[in-house]
Scaffold this motif. Structure first.
Motif, PDB file in Angstrom:
ATOM      1  N   MET A 158       3.269  12.716   1.548  1.00 58.15           N
ATOM      2  CA  MET A 158       4.262  12.246   3.036  1.00 58.15           C
ATOM      3  C   MET A 158       5.578  12.864   2.796  1.00 58.15           C
ATOM      4  N   VAL A 159       6.113  12.902   1.523  1.00 58.24           N
ATOM      5  CA  VAL A 159       7.612  13.223   1.532  1.00 58.24           C
ATOM      6  C   VAL A 159       7.774  14.574   0.610  1.00 58.24           C
ATOM      7  N   ILE A 160       6.595  15.236   0.114  1.00 56.47           N
ATOM      8  CA  ILE A 160       7.022  16.177  -0.855  1.00 56.47           C
ATOM      9  C   ILE A 160       7.070  17.455  -0.084  1.00 56.47           C
ATOM     10  N   GLY A 161       6.810  17.505   1.230  1.00 49.95           N
ATOM     11  CA  GLY A 161       7.077  19.130   1.747  1.00 49.95           C
ATOM     12  C   GLY A 161       5.613  19.935   1.800  1.00 49.95           C
ATOM     13  N   ASN A 162       4.775  19.707   0.838  1.00 54.17           N
ATOM     14  CA  ASN A 162       3.350  20.336   0.880  1.00 54.17           C
ATOM     15  C   ASN A 162       3.486  21.795   0.991  1.00 54.17           C
ATOM     16  N   ASN A 163       4.438  22.367   0.184  1.00 57.14           N
ATOM     17  CA  ASN A 163       4.381  23.845  -0.140  1.00 57.14           C
ATOM     18  C   ASN A 163       4.203  24.210  -1.497  1.00 57.14           C
ATOM     19  N   PRO A 164       3.025  24.921  -1.730  1.00 61.80           N
ATOM     20  CA  PRO A 164       2.870  25.174  -3.345  1.00 61.80           C
ATOM     21  C   PRO A 164       3.675  26.071  -3.671  1.00 61.80           C
ATOM     22  N   GLN A 165       4.603  25.863  -4.320  1.00 70.66           N
ATOM     23  CA  GLN A 165       5.860  26.907  -4.673  1.00 70.66           C
ATOM     24  C   GLN A 165       6.290  26.165  -6.235  1.00 70.66           C
ATOM     25  N   ILE A 166       6.893  27.057  -6.865  1.00 71.64           N
ATOM     26  CA  ILE A 166       7.543  26.734  -8.164  1.00 71.64           C
ATOM     27  C   ILE A 166       8.860  26.871  -8.075  1.00 71.64           C
ATOM     28  N   SER A 167       9.633  25.786  -7.763  1.00 71.39           N
ATOM     29  CA  SER A 167      11.160  26.142  -7.564  1.00 71.39           C
ATOM     30  C   SER A 167      12.228  25.293  -8.746  1.00 71.39           C
ATOM     31  N   HIS A 168      13.081  25.820  -9.003  1.00 68.22           N
ATOM     32  CA  HIS A 168      13.949  24.657 -10.045  1.00 68.22           C
ATOM     33  C   HIS A 168      14.774  23.819  -9.352  1.00 68.22           C
ATOM     34  N   SER A 169      15.071  24.192  -8.031  1.00 68.27           N
ATOM     35  CA  SER A 169      15.613  23.297  -7.505  1.00 68.27           C
ATOM     36  C   SER A 169      14.708  21.905  -6.979  1.00 68.27           C
ATOM     37  N   LEU A 170      15.409  20.711  -7.103  1.00 71.25           N
ATOM     38  CA  LEU A 170      14.738  19.314  -6.759  1.00 71.25           C
ATOM     39  C   LEU A 170      14.518  19.224  -5.343  1.00 71.25           C
TER      40      LEU A 170
ATOM     41  N   PRO B 237       0.732  -1.101   0.040  1.00 71.71           N
ATOM     42  CA  PRO B 237       0.036  -0.195  -0.111  1.00 71.71           C
ATOM     43  C   PRO B 237       0.983   1.211   0.045  1.00 71.71           C
ATOM     44  N   SER B 238       0.259   2.312  -0.714  1.00 70.70           N
ATOM     45  CA  SER B 238       1.163   3.555  -0.886  1.00 70.70           C
ATOM     46  C   SER B 238       1.552   4.084   0.520  1.00 70.70           C
ATOM     47  N   VAL B 239       0.717   3.835   1.676  1.00 71.77           N
ATOM     48  CA  VAL B 239       0.940   4.690   2.820  1.00 71.77           C
ATOM     49  C   VAL B 239       2.263   3.846   3.382  1.00 71.77           C
ATOM     50  N   VAL B 240       2.323   2.836   3.124  1.00 66.86           N
ATOM     51  CA  VAL B 240       3.658   2.089   3.699  1.00 66.86           C
ATOM     52  C   VAL B 240       4.693   2.460   3.217  1.00 66.86           C
ATOM     53  N   TYR B 241       4.867   2.541   1.767  1.00 69.34           N
ATOM     54  CA  TYR B 241       5.759   3.509   0.820  1.00 69.34           C
ATOM     55  C   TYR B 241       6.100   4.761   1.769  1.00 69.34           C
ATOM     56  N   GLY B 242       5.093   5.414   1.849  1.00 68.68           N
ATOM     57  CA  GLY B 242       5.403   6.761   2.529  1.00 68.68           C
ATOM     58  C   GLY B 242       5.844   6.903   3.844  1.00 68.68           C
ATOM     59  N   LEU B 243       5.540   5.778   4.882  1.00 69.08           N
ATOM     60  CA  LEU B 243       6.132   5.553   6.098  1.00 69.08           C
ATOM     61  C   LEU B 243       7.563   5.128   5.645  1.00 69.08           C
ATOM     62  N   TRP B 244       7.958   4.355   4.877  1.00 63.61           N
ATOM     63  CA  TRP B 244       9.307   3.935   4.889  1.00 63.61           C
ATOM     64  C   TRP B 244      10.099   5.040   4.055  1.00 63.61           C
ATOM     65  N   ALA B 245       9.399   5.943   3.616  1.00 62.99           N
ATOM     66  CA  ALA B 245      10.357   7.200   2.820  1.00 62.99           C
ATOM     67  C   ALA B 245      10.602   8.002   3.865  1.00 62.99           C
ATOM     68  N   ILE B 246       9.551   8.317   4.929  1.00 58.37           N
ATOM     69  CA  ILE B 246       9.773   9.168   5.757  1.00 58.37           C
ATOM     70  C   ILE B 246      10.944   8.848   6.893  1.00 58.37           C
ATOM     71  N   PHE B 247      11.154   7.571   7.248  1.00 58.54           N
ATOM     72  CA  PHE B 247      12.093   7.123   8.124  1.00 58.54           C
ATOM     73  C   PHE B 247      13.503   6.567   7.467  1.00 58.54           C
ATOM     74  N   VAL B 248      13.358   6.467   6.114  1.00 56.70           N
ATOM     75  CA  VAL B 248      14.757   5.725   5.445  1.00 56.70           C
ATOM     76  C   VAL B 248      15.101   6.596   4.559  1.00 56.70           C
ATOM     77  N   LEU B 249      14.115   7.060   3.489  1.00 62.14           N
ATOM     78  CA  LEU B 249      14.614   7.990   2.449  1.00 62.14           C
ATOM     79  C   LEU B 249      14.926   9.206   2.833  1.00 62.14           C
ATOM     80  N   VAL B 250      14.052  10.024   3.390  1.00 60.08           N
ATOM     81  CA  VAL B 250      14.218  11.436   3.752  1.00 60.08           C
ATOM     82  C   VAL B 250      15.608  11.487   4.435  1.00 60.08           C
ATOM     83  N   PRO B 251      15.741  10.834   5.670  1.00 57.20           N
ATOM     84  CA  PRO B 251      17.096  10.947   6.232  1.00 57.20           C
ATOM     85  C   PRO B 251      18.272  10.751   5.315  1.00 57.20           C
ATOM     86  N   MET B 252      18.173   9.802   4.367  1.00 57.32           N
ATOM     87  CA  MET B 252      19.453   9.431   3.722  1.00 57.32           C
ATOM     88  C   MET B 252      19.475  10.599   2.526  1.00 57.32           C
TER      89      MET B 252
END
Lengths: 335, 349
Positions: free
Chosen positions: B276-288, B156-171
């Motif tokens: 869960m991982v995009i930061g939820n701030n509506p802005q247009i930025s060239h930085s990824l 399920p996508s929420v599990v991906y989200g959790l994994w991302a928060i705890f593993v991918l984001v710090p990495m």
């Protein structure tokens, strides 16, 4: 004691007279745990009465109750004058319990409890205070060595009563915040990162060094999070607790308007915690079905008599005595 | 190298196909006669055929009806916002619920950027996985790897989200981000502060989510390439890679594009893990590294607590924007396929 007995008798007779009664309510998610507990207990002690509650959010609660889709609504932020005038069903606000919002942070090397003022918190979210080393923060926390590192503000990305209470408070204490951001269930944050739900914000703050966020007091207490104290209008730094929240409500009770639509953020009183708020049930002034109106009225009496004593077990703050009395008086006008 | 194979391969293929068709033919021809005779005694074939045709037509039309109903509902519910902002809604950058000022551009941008990033990462990876499983892998590894890739689709996508928060984001915050900023900072894509959440993190998590869709469909398509084609290429002295390129990839390219479009569809609409991982701030930025917002995630975030009719209407118009973006992106993808494959006969069919 006598009143309790009378109410219980009245409830029993009502229930037996009305036969099977099923009521539907919808609204705020914040009071959902206590409402679920109340409604199931009430249904258990009143055979034939079934109250269903869907925690669909304050906005949806206001809409559905205003259009008469549900028998009653619930909201964390009071309805606006415009919403009240446009509502098909005239609704009355009944305060039920209180909540609060606390500032939380993660600064490596700082273990003590930090002190904040509304101005500082507003500055952080406006992007004016960007570094933990900022003299405005240092000034409030003498003796604490703050690191020279960028602050990461974290906010609720989903619309929520928590954000409403928080922005309501910041709008009161900072003119800048009021004009640039304003108060609402979701606002446009110029800086920072958004996370969904209390758990999202808390998780982000826990995992990100040098971050700052805000969460519901209940969430912080139940998860044993550390949080900072906030300066109230009397100049005292108060750490949030159920008693400090009830104190804020008591401070506001003197000027309580008759329709109970009152914001108690930044309330007066030496022990008042400044980022506190009521949450309300939205009860029709005149229920379309009189039998349902009677059940609702009876439930509200039951809530004041029995329900309020159970809220602290779930970390909610109960209504202060003067407010409870006033609500009790107002129930006579509901049909 | 490729010239002789193009001439020889189809011929070989045709012969084999004809032989295989000829062999079982008598048996097939005999059996239906008996069945048909039996059926004629039972019921009128004409009525059954017509009823069956009608039923299938209804099913096909129901898809059309669902799409039309969705569009009508979206248009009707977003009337207020359509009136207030007009078509400019899709090009405005403001999103301020307090003052009632709404625009969809930052969300459209976020949706397109994250989906594009996801495709950039997932398509090559999925192709390689599919090629390995179908052509290179030893037989005992084939099933476990195929099973594992398909397992990814079941999470399920929420599990991906959790994994991302705890593993991918710090990495991302501590290792990958600083690495990219140091060595690829000159591209301008990796500037600004890196908090671990943003377009790139969302793109990576999306790529993992669409990988199984693309790779398993690609595998099926590759499996349909006639073995004679591959044998022909090998017989002509092609290396294994040349065989894969000339007979497998060339023959299945349309199917692969279809797989990519399906993956893209999932990436465009994915909500939970992204929010869960995009930061939820509506802005247009060239930085990824910068936080962003997508069409689907703003609806999921703000719909329940949207107070005020205009706010609600604007959120529904965001839904309309998502619908339009999906249609436009899919149309462009199909146009590209058409432009690439036009005039070049597909050898296998």
């Amino acid at each position: 004691m006598n009143l309790k007995f009378a109410v219980a008798i009245a409830g029993l007779t009502l229930a037996s007279a009305a036969g099977a009664q099923s009521l539907n309510g919808a609204g705020a998610t914040f009071p959902n745990p206590i409402y679920s507990k109340w409604f199931s207990e009430y249904s258990a002690s009143h055979p034939g009465v079934q109250i269903n509650y869907q925690s669909v959010g304050s906005g949806a609660g206001i809409r559905q109750a205003s259009q008469g889709i549900v028998d009653f609504g619930a909201t964390d932020g009071p309805m606006t004058d415009q919403q009240i005038s446009e509502a098909k069903v005239k609704l009355f606000h009944i305060p039920t319990v209180l909540g609060a919002v606390v500032p939380t942070y993660n600064i490596p090397g700082v273990s003590g409890e930090l002190k904040f003022t509304g101005d500082v918190i507003a500055g952080i979210y406006l992007g004016e205070i960007t570094n933990w080393h900022d003299p405005k923060i240092a000034q409030l926390n003498p003796g604490v060595t703050l690191p020279d590192h960028q602050i990461l503000p974290v906010y609720r990305s989903d619309g929520s009563g928590t954000t409403y209470i928080f922005t309501d408070y910041l709008s009161k204490v900072s003119a800048d915040f009021s004009s640039k951001i304003g108060k609402s269930t979701s606002v446009h944050w110029p800086v920072g990162i958004g996370q969904k739900g209390n758990e999202g914000v808390a998780g982000m703050v826990r995992n990100s060094p040098y971050s700052f966020g805000y969460v519901e007091l209940i969430y912080a207490l139940q998860n044993k999070m550390s949080f900072g104290s906030v300066k109230n209008p009397s100049g005292k730094f108060v750490k949030a607790s159920t008693s400090a929240v009830t104190a804020a409500a008591a401070g506001a009770a003197k000027n309580m308007p008759n329709d109970f639509r009152v914001s108690i953020t930044n309330a007066p009183g030496a022990d008042s915690y400044p980022i506190s708020s009521f949450t309300w049930l939205l009860i029709p002034l005149k229920s379309a079905d009189p039998a349902k109106g009677k059940v609702l009225n009876d439930f509200l009496h039951w809530m004041l008599q029995h329900g309020e004593s159970e809220v602290e077990a779930l970390s909610y703050a109960p209504l202060p005595q003067p407010v409870a009395l006033k609500v009790n008086g107002a129930l006579n006008y509901l049909k | 190298m490729s010239e002789p194979s193009r001439v020889e391969v189809p011929l070989l293929n045709m012969q084999v196909a004809e032989q295989s068709r000829r062999a079982p033919a008598p048996m097939v021809a005999k059996a239906p006669a008996g069945i048909r005779r039996f059926l004629h005694t039972q019921t009128s074939g004409a009525v059954a055929d017509r009823a069956f045709g009608g039923l299938m037509l209804t099913c096909a039309l129901s898809i059309l009806a669902i799409v039309v109903l969705i569009v009508v509902m979206l248009l009707d519910q977003s009337k207020l916002s359509l009136h207030a902002f007009g078509l400019k809604f899709f090009f405005r950058t403001a999103w301020d619920p307090v003052s009632g000022d709404f625009g969809a551009l930052p969300f459209i941008y976020g949706t397109l950027v994250t989906s594009f990033l996801a495709l950039c990462i997932a398509v090559p990876l999925a192709l390689c996985v599919a090629i390995f499983i179908m052509e290179i892998s030893p037989a005992f590894l084939r099933t476990p790897i195929a099973f594992l890739t398909e397992l990814l689709a079941a999470i399920p996508s929420v599990v991906y989200g959790l994994w991302a928060i705890f593993v991918l984001v710090p990495m991302m915050r501590d290792h990958l981000g600083p690495f990219l900023a140091k060595y690829f900072g000159w591209t301008g894509l990796f500037g600004g502060s890196n908090f671990g959440e943003g377009f790139l993190t969302a793109g990576i998590i999306l790529s993992i989510m669409i990988l199984p869709v693309i790779s398993s469909i690609t595998r099926e398509v590759m499996g349909a390439v006639p073995i004679s084609q591959k044998e022909a290429a090998l017989a002509l002295g092609a290396t294994r890679w040349e065989m894969i390129r000339m007979s497998v990839l060339r023959n299945s390219r349309i199917g692969i594009v279809g797989a990519v479009i399906l993956g893209l569809g999932r990436a465009l609409g994915e909500t939970m893990a992204v929010t869960m991982v995009i930061g939820n701030n509506p802005q247009i930025s060239h930085s990824l590294f910068a936080p962003g917002h997508t069409l689907a995630s703003v609806i999921a975030n703000e719909f329940t607590e949207a107070t005020g009719d205009l706010y609600l209407s604007a959120l529904i118009e965001i839904g309309l924007a998502l619908f339009l973006v999906t249609i436009v992106v899919n149309s462009i993808a199909r146009l590209l396929v058409w432009a690439v494959t036009r005039g070049k006969p597909v050898a296998a069919h």
